[in-house]
Design a protein around this motif. Structure first.
Motif, PDB file in Angstrom:
ATOM      1  N   MET A  45       0.373   0.126  -5.403  1.00 53.83           N
ATOM      2  CA  MET A  45       1.579   0.603  -5.843  1.00 53.83           C
ATOM      3  C   MET A  45       1.607   1.937  -6.407  1.00 53.83           C
ATOM      4  N   PHE A 110       7.141  -3.299  -1.682  1.00 52.69           N
ATOM      5  CA  PHE A 110       6.311  -4.413  -2.337  1.00 52.69           C
ATOM      6  C   PHE A 110       7.410  -5.565  -2.816  1.00 52.69           C
ATOM      7  N   GLU A 124       3.012  -6.541   0.668  1.00 51.38           N
ATOM      8  CA  GLU A 124       3.068  -5.196   0.816  1.00 51.38           C
ATOM      9  C   GLU A 124       3.759  -5.013   2.585  1.00 51.38           C
TER      10      GLU A 124
END
Length: 185
Positions: A45, A110, A124
């Motif tokens: 992320m 996400f 994801e």
């Protein structure tokens, strides 16, 4: 007779010590595995936030992170579909991606998948560069046993991410702030 009783007491104590040791080793392994997958998810992320030029406002629940994808646009696999030598995210062939009238922005997200109540998963979703259609995506689970996932937009281009995972009583909480490097002022 006394020797047998003493030996029995010693064996019982030794068995309890070994059982406690095995349990502790199992707990340490669970913690290591849980924290490892949480670290991997958090690093993914942060990578995508750092390389983006757009952060989509989080949902009201804050259980999704969505950014314009730039990292994957720069790899060689992104060139193969069109066959023209230009990055597929550079549809107007000017050498720049995700800009201009012809370039379609693609997104990485996400999100928390709560379909299995015993095992929430952080999923994801990225563009699928194996097809020419820019709306095609592919998804993968990056972290299992998630008990909490929250994102907040703190300021222009700065997002806070909090990920909590837990398995068999092991709880791992990771929180960070990530800044988008490619946002225009």
């Amino acid at each position: 007779m006394i020797a047998v009783i003493v030996l029995g007491i010693l064996m019982t104590g030794l068995t309890q010590i070994v059982a406690t040791l095995v349990q502790s080793m199992g707990d340490a392994d669970d913690h290591s595995q849980t924290s490892g997958t949480a670290d991997f998810a958090m690093a993914r992320m942060v990578r995508f936030v750092g390389d983006t030029d757009e952060i989509v406002l989080p949902t009201e629940e804050g259980d999704q992170l969505k950014v314009a994808e730039r990292t994957l646009d720069m790899v060689d696999s992104a060139r193969t579909v069109g066959g023209d030598g230009f990055l597929d995210a550079d549809t107007d062939a000017d050498g720049l991606v995700n800009e201009g009238a012809g370039d379609v922005k693609e997104y990485v997200s996400f999100a928390l998948d709560k379909t299995d109540s015993d095992n929430w998963k952080l999923v994801e979703t990225v563009p699928d560069y194996l097809t020419a259609d820019t709306s095609d995506t592919r998804s993968q689970v990056v972290c299992e046993y998630v008990t909490g996932f929250v994102t907040d937009l703190l300021a222009e281009g700065v997002v806070r991410i909090r990920l909590t995972t837990g398995k068999y009583g092991t709880v791992v909480v990771l929180e960070t702030r990530a800044r988008a490097r490619l946002l225009s002022p």
